[in-house]
Design an enzyme around this catalytic site. Structure first.
Site, PDB file in Angstrom:
ATOM      1  N   GLY A  46       0.841  -1.194   0.000  1.00 18.21           N
ATOM      2  CA  GLY A  46       0.000   0.000   0.000  1.00 18.21           C
ATOM      3  C   GLY A  46       0.867   1.231   0.000  1.00 18.21           C
ATOM      4  O   GLY A  46       2.061   1.154   0.301  1.00 18.21           O
TER       5      GLY A  46
ATOM      6  N   LYS B  74     -11.849 -13.839 -14.489  1.00 18.18           N
ATOM      7  CA  LYS B  74     -12.178 -14.225 -15.864  1.00 18.18           C
ATOM      8  C   LYS B  74     -11.511 -15.552 -16.258  1.00 18.18           C
ATOM      9  O   LYS B  74     -12.141 -16.407 -16.867  1.00 18.18           O
ATOM     10  CB  LYS B  74     -11.712 -13.122 -16.812  1.00 18.18           C
ATOM     11  CG  LYS B  74     -12.131 -13.320 -18.236  1.00 18.18           C
ATOM     12  CD  LYS B  74     -13.256 -12.399 -18.542  1.00 18.18           C
ATOM     13  CE  LYS B  74     -13.772 -12.531 -19.941  1.00 18.18           C
ATOM     14  NZ  LYS B  74     -14.966 -11.690 -20.101  1.00 18.18           N
TER      15      LYS B  74
ATOM     16  N   ASP C 169     -18.759 -14.812 -20.134  1.00 21.54           N
ATOM     17  CA  ASP C 169     -19.383 -14.757 -18.810  1.00 21.54           C
ATOM     18  C   ASP C 169     -20.835 -15.240 -18.841  1.00 21.54           C
ATOM     19  O   ASP C 169     -21.242 -16.070 -18.026  1.00 21.54           O
ATOM     20  CB  ASP C 169     -19.358 -13.328 -18.243  1.00 21.54           C
ATOM     21  CG  ASP C 169     -17.992 -12.687 -18.393  1.00 21.54           C
ATOM     22  OD1 ASP C 169     -17.024 -13.417 -18.660  1.00 21.54           O
ATOM     23  OD2 ASP C 169     -17.904 -11.456 -18.260  1.00 21.54           O
TER      24      ASP C 169
ATOM     25  N   HIS D 184       7.661  -8.002  -3.797  1.00 25.61           N
ATOM     26  CA  HIS D 184       6.306  -8.368  -4.240  1.00 25.61           C
ATOM     27  C   HIS D 184       6.307  -9.749  -4.892  1.00 25.61           C
ATOM     28  O   HIS D 184       6.603  -9.857  -6.085  1.00 25.61           O
ATOM     29  CB  HIS D 184       5.770  -7.319  -5.224  1.00 25.61           C
ATOM     30  CG  HIS D 184       5.409  -6.038  -4.553  1.00 25.61           C
ATOM     31  ND1 HIS D 184       4.184  -5.841  -3.959  1.00 25.61           N
ATOM     32  CD2 HIS D 184       6.120  -4.919  -4.330  1.00 25.61           C
ATOM     33  CE1 HIS D 184       4.149  -4.637  -3.410  1.00 25.61           C
ATOM     34  NE2 HIS D 184       5.315  -4.056  -3.623  1.00 25.61           N
TER      35      HIS D 184
ATOM     36  N   GLU E 285       3.842 -11.439  -5.782  1.00 20.49           N
ATOM     37  CA  GLU E 285       2.676 -11.643  -6.652  1.00 20.49           C
ATOM     38  C   GLU E 285       2.905 -11.190  -8.088  1.00 20.49           C
ATOM     39  O   GLU E 285       2.150 -11.572  -8.979  1.00 20.49           O
ATOM     40  CB  GLU E 285       1.451 -10.913  -6.063  1.00 20.49           C
ATOM     41  CG  GLU E 285       1.504  -9.386  -6.073  1.00 20.49           C
ATOM     42  CD  GLU E 285       2.260  -8.773  -4.892  1.00 20.49           C
ATOM     43  OE1 GLU E 285       3.105  -9.467  -4.302  1.00 20.49           O
ATOM     44  OE2 GLU E 285       2.020  -7.586  -4.588  1.00 20.49           O
TER      45      GLU E 285
ATOM     46  N   CYS F  15       5.386  -6.060   1.661  1.00 21.92           N
ATOM     47  CA  CYS F  15       5.736  -4.639   1.562  1.00 21.92           C
ATOM     48  C   CYS F  15       5.086  -3.843   2.702  1.00 21.92           C
ATOM     49  O   CYS F  15       5.454  -4.027   3.859  1.00 21.92           O
ATOM     50  CB  CYS F  15       5.350  -4.110   0.179  1.00 21.92           C
ATOM     51  SG  CYS F  15       6.192  -2.562  -0.196  1.00 21.92           S
ATOM     52  N   TYR F  16       4.100  -2.995   2.415  1.00 21.03           N
ATOM     53  CA  TYR F  16       3.432  -2.265   3.504  1.00 21.03           C
ATOM     54  C   TYR F  16       2.917  -3.258   4.564  1.00 21.03           C
ATOM     55  O   TYR F  16       2.982  -2.998   5.761  1.00 21.03           O
ATOM     56  CB  TYR F  16       2.265  -1.447   2.961  1.00 21.03           C
ATOM     57  CG  TYR F  16       1.543  -0.622   4.014  1.00 21.03           C
ATOM     58  CD1 TYR F  16       2.055   0.608   4.415  1.00 21.03           C
ATOM     59  CD2 TYR F  16       0.376  -1.084   4.621  1.00 21.03           C
ATOM     60  CE1 TYR F  16       1.414   1.365   5.380  1.00 21.03           C
ATOM     61  CE2 TYR F  16      -0.277  -0.337   5.588  1.00 21.03           C
ATOM     62  CZ  TYR F  16       0.247   0.892   5.971  1.00 21.03           C
ATOM     63  OH  TYR F  16      -0.393   1.634   6.930  1.00 21.03           O
TER      64      TYR F  16
END
Ligand code: XMP
Length: 516
Positions: free
Chosen positions: A58, A372, A231, A173, A175, A85-86
């Site tokens: 963040g 998705k 979808d 990070h 991710e 991180c944050y």
């Protein structure tokens, strides 16, 4: 409420642009994860019975007044925690460590050296390892019980942990794709440290949703507006498995679809055994669009026309107690709120107002917790054809936003013919699968040309082809010149009323993907 019943991790969002990515990475390991704002109602978060927590990054500084804080339930749960991180700084700050501005902001690739290779968090990971850093603050003093677990040249505490309490923090990070082995680290955290079972896989998701829909619907009827997109088709297929012919699919041919699309969609959905009612309403939409050139006004009018057509046929075919919609998880995250009885917006035309009050439905949204790519995987499991699952997104307002200027039948036909050539040439050359979206746009501009011995004065077509992961940003694709040449030559030769073709070489931002 339709909610999965799996071992789950909670990701708390402290304002990171990567928070959704963390959830996706965890789910790629077969573990269900859900994203909550850091100040979400604790009861709502704990209702998931999370087996662990991940605290996102963040933009704030933990020592600033008003910075997001660590909710008390996280540590009280006794569950494993991974701060990113944050999130790491917050964990350190909350447990008595010290966080301060780093001597220099660190942004970009870094190599970390793992100091505690035996820890399960690092299982199977090499040292040194490439990671992605992006931070201005850093942990300066460890909280009691913590030790340094990795360091980098710029961050002596690149990862920290208290293995006894299973509390971990990483300054980098894991991710993002720039940390190539980051997903493995997240997987280790989810599976080994939190002990989650990897049950979040398409067959289980399908079985569970089908059972829930069946139970909820009972002997009632369900209406589902289908567009042929991923979808709505996956939604309809799930509901159909659950309740069979108590489902009615309504397909509205707005006249704003691509060449042959309406017939192809109806054929494909019938081929899947879906009970589909197709309504031809091109005149209604064209009438609504007559004389309109403003893009937003087009959207509003298309929205109203859609609601009018939808309402008329829902009444004619009904009554229906339920409306099934292909709402996806990112839509839910972006418009956080409880499931509502449908004064609902029709999602495929999300610029639209509500349905009339006497036409109210209970919503069935079986994709509400899916990204998705998860919806696609579910569709593949349900046996939907690959062409359908690979389809490019197509805007709800259809070709109206690609027919710049006034939308008339003649101009739509011109655009359809040009677009069909683009699609054909991309398919033949193998480029169709390498672009996220590619299409023709008809411009309300005429230019002079010469064909044979005659002067022409006709409209201009622009070609757009973009690559993108998330459609929030996109880059134009440098299609080979031969393909562009073939497309341009064919359009000018084969499409009456067009004598010039342009290629759009603008990224998003600053441009958008569509022209309107
Ligand atoms: P833009 O043009 O905003 O498009 O870069 C991003 C993605 O959204 C699609 N798009 C729409 N989809 N209704 C929709 O359902 C709309 O009004 C609309 N406008 C753009 C666009 O095709 C791209 O995939």
């Amino acid at each position: 409420m339709i909610r999965p019943n799996h071992d789950a991790l909670v990701v708390l969002d402290f304002g990171s642009q990567y928070a959704q990515l963390i959830v996706r990475r965890i789910r790629e390991s077969g573990v269900y994860a859900e994203l909550f704002p850091w100040d979400a109602d604790p009861e709502e978060v704990l209702a998931l019975r999370p087996k662990g927590f991940i605290l996102s990054g963040g933009p704030a500084s933990v020592y600033e007044a008003g910075a997001p804080t660590l909710p008390t339930y996280v540590l009280e749960s006794g569950r494993p925690v991974l701060g990113i991180c944050y999130g790491m700084q917050l964990l350190a700050h909350a447990l008595g460590g010290r966080v301060a501005p780093a001597p220099a902001r660190e942004y970009g690739r870094a190599e970390i050296e793992i100091l505690t290779p035996a820890d399960p968090l690092w299982h199977g990971l090499p040292s040194p390892m490439t990671v992605w850093m992006s931070h201005g603050d850093r942990v300066e003093a460890l909280p009691p019980g913590f030790r340094a677990m990795a360091r980098s040249p710029n961050a002596p505490l690149a990862a920290i942990g208290d293995p006894e309490r299973r509390l971990y923090g990483v300054q980098f990070h894991p991710e993002v794709a720039h940390t190539p082995l980051g997903r493995e680290l997240l997987r280790r955290f989810a599976l080994d440290l939190c002990g989650c079972r990897p049950t979040w896989i398409p067959p289980a998701i399908a079985e569970e949703q089908i059972a829930r829909i069946r139970e909820r619907v009972g002997g009632e009827r369900v209406l589902c507006a289908v567009s042929g997109g991923v979808d709505s088709t996956v939604t309809a297929a799930l509901v159909h498995r659950a309740v069979g012919d108590r489902l009615t699919c309504l397909f509205v041919d707005t006249g704003l679809l691509r060449q042959g699309e309406a017939e192809a969609v109806v054929r494909a959905l019938r081929g899947l055994g879906l009970p589909i009612v197709a309504v031809h309403a091109a005149e209604t939409f064209l009438e609504a669009l007559r004389g309109i050139t403003d893009p937003e006004e087009k959207r509003v009018r298309i929205g109203h026309a859609f609601i009018a057509v939808f309402t008329e046929h829902a009444r004619r075919l009904g009554p229906f107690r339920f409306l099934a919609q292909g709402t996806l998880y990112p839509d839910v995250i972006e418009s956080r709120g409880p499931e509502r009885r449908a004064a609902a917006r029709i999602k495929t035309h999300h610029n639209v107002g509500g349905l009339p009050p006497d036409l109210s439905f209970e919503l069935i949204e079986p994709l509400r917790y899916l990204f998705k790519d998860e919806a696609r995987a579910l569709g593949a499991h349900l046996g939907l054809p690959a062409e359908l699952l690979r389809r490019q997104p197509f805007p709800g307002p259809g070709l109206a936003v690609r027919c710049v200027g006034e939308v008339t039948w003649e101009r739509l036909e011109r655009l359809r013919a040009a677009d069909a050539i683009v699609q054909e040439e991309l398919a033949h050359s193998g480029w169709a699968d390498r672009v996220a979206q590619a299409f023709a746009v008809l411009l309300p501009v005429r230019s002079v040309g010469v064909m044979g011995d005659a002067r022409t004065y006709e409209e201009v077509v622009a070609i757009r082809a973009v690559a993108t992961e998330d459609f929030m940003t996109a880059s134009w694709v440098p299609l080979p010149h031969e393909i562009l040449d073939r497309i341009a030559t064919r359009i000018v030769n084969e499409v009456p009323g067009v004598n010039r073709v342009l290629y759009d070489i603008t990224h998003k931002p600053p441009a958008t993907i569509e022209w309107e």
